[in-house]
Design a protein around this motif. Structure first.
Motif, short mmCIF file in Angstrom:
data_model
loop_
_atom_site.label_atom_id
_atom_site.label_comp_id
_atom_site.label_asym_id
_atom_site.label_seq_id
_atom_site.Cartn_x
_atom_site.Cartn_y
_atom_site.Cartn_z
N SER A 46 0.84 -1.20 0.00
CA SER A 46 0.00 0.00 0.00
C SER A 46 0.87 1.24 0.00
O SER A 46 2.07 1.18 0.27
N SER A 47 0.24 2.36 -0.27
CA SER A 47 0.97 3.62 -0.24
C SER A 47 1.38 3.96 1.18
O SER A 47 2.41 4.59 1.40
N VAL A 48 0.59 3.54 2.17
CA VAL A 48 0.92 3.81 3.57
C VAL A 48 2.20 3.08 3.96
O VAL A 48 3.07 3.64 4.65
N ALA A 49 2.38 1.84 3.49
CA ALA A 49 3.60 1.09 3.80
C ALA A 49 4.81 1.75 3.17
O ALA A 49 5.87 1.85 3.79
N PHE A 50 4.67 2.22 1.93
CA PHE A 50 5.77 2.91 1.27
C PHE A 50 6.15 4.19 2.01
O PHE A 50 7.32 4.45 2.26
N GLN A 51 5.15 4.98 2.39
CA GLN A 51 5.42 6.23 3.11
C GLN A 51 6.01 5.96 4.49
O GLN A 51 6.86 6.72 4.95
N ALA A 52 5.58 4.88 5.14
CA ALA A 52 6.15 4.53 6.44
C ALA A 52 7.62 4.14 6.28
O ALA A 52 8.46 4.54 7.10
N MET A 53 7.95 3.40 5.23
CA MET A 53 9.33 3.00 5.01
C MET A 53 10.22 4.22 4.76
O MET A 53 11.32 4.34 5.31
N VAL A 54 9.75 5.17 3.98
CA VAL A 54 10.50 6.39 3.71
C VAL A 54 10.65 7.21 4.99
O VAL A 54 11.74 7.74 5.28
N PRO A 112 0.33 10.09 11.22
CA PRO A 112 -0.33 9.34 10.15
C PRO A 112 -0.46 10.17 8.88
O PRO A 112 -0.61 11.39 8.94
N VAL A 113 -0.43 9.49 7.74
CA VAL A 113 -0.51 10.18 6.46
C VAL A 113 -1.90 10.16 5.87
O VAL A 113 -2.16 10.83 4.88
N SER A 114 -2.80 9.37 6.43
CA SER A 114 -4.16 9.33 5.90
C SER A 114 -5.15 9.16 7.05
O SER A 114 -4.86 8.53 8.06
N TYR A 115 -6.30 9.76 6.85
CA TYR A 115 -7.38 9.68 7.83
C TYR A 115 -8.62 9.20 7.12
O TYR A 115 -8.80 9.47 5.94
N PRO A 116 -9.53 8.51 7.72
CA PRO A 116 -9.49 8.00 9.09
C PRO A 116 -8.52 6.83 9.19
O PRO A 116 -8.21 6.18 8.19
N ILE A 117 -8.07 6.56 10.39
CA ILE A 117 -7.12 5.47 10.61
C ILE A 117 -7.92 4.17 10.72
O ILE A 117 -8.77 4.02 11.58
N ASN A 119 -7.55 -0.38 9.72
CA ASN A 119 -6.56 -1.46 9.68
C ASN A 119 -5.64 -1.33 8.48
O ASN A 119 -4.46 -1.68 8.55
N GLU A 120 -6.14 -0.83 7.36
CA GLU A 120 -5.33 -0.70 6.15
C GLU A 120 -4.45 0.54 6.17
O GLU A 120 -3.43 0.60 5.50
N THR A 121 -4.82 1.56 6.93
CA THR A 121 -4.06 2.82 6.92
C THR A 121 -3.29 3.07 8.21
O THR A 121 -2.79 4.17 8.41
N LEU A 122 -3.17 2.06 9.06
CA LEU A 122 -2.42 2.22 10.30
C LEU A 122 -0.96 2.49 9.96
O LEU A 122 -0.35 1.80 9.16
N TYR A 123 -0.40 3.50 10.59
CA TYR A 123 0.95 3.97 10.27
C TYR A 123 1.92 3.38 11.28
O TYR A 123 1.84 3.66 12.47
#
Length: 157
Positions: A46-54, A112-117, A119-123
């Protein structure tokens, strides 16, 4: 060899074929790198995983730069011998500004980079950085403080 561009006028503009080839190669590389970035971006799930890695990599880099500065302005304030290049009386002030900047950036990159938080967008950035911090501190307390003596001085002050 030249390619003709523009209309047939007295000042006709010519482009060197080498420049045209280079432009074509740059275009091909850009399209290829865009595909690689897209594939890498989605291979993490997901994009959230990529942004978390960065964010984790960026926070780690900032902390690696800030720790020596923090120890310089706190623990080694009296015993530190400045080298040939130093900031003089402003060194401590600039050091504290750098440490506060890194603390601020670390908090901002942990948000967090996206709302609402959901299971898929947990940072996971705060979790990963916190676990690494606990691991490093535990390693220092139980092992590294007994054998690590710091860098060897190779410059005479």
């Amino acid at each position: 060899m030249f390619l003709l561009t523009g209309a047939q006028e007295p000042d006709v503009k010519f482009i060197n074929v080498d420049q045209a080839t280079l432009s074509y190669q740059i275009l091909i590389f850009h399209m290829w790198s865009k595909k690689v970035r897209h594939d890498f971006y989605w291979s993490l799930g997901s994009s959230v995983a990529f942004q978390a890695m960065v964010s984790i990599a960026t926070i780690g880099l900032y902390i690696a730069y800030a720790l020596p500065i923090f120890f310089r302005v706190t623990l080694a304030r009296k015993s530190f011998i400045p080298g040939p290049f130093n900031l003089g009386r402003y060194g401590i002030l600039v050091g504290w500004i750098a440490v506060l900047w890194v603390a601020t950036i670390s908090v901002l990159f942990s948000l967090p980079v996206s709302y609402p938080i959901t299971n898929e967008t947990l940072y996971y950035t705060p979790v990963a950085v916190g676990c690494l911090f606990i691991l490093v501190i535990t390693s220092w307390i139980f092992s590294a403080r007994h054998w690590f003596r710091g860098p060897i001085t190779n410059i005479d002050a």
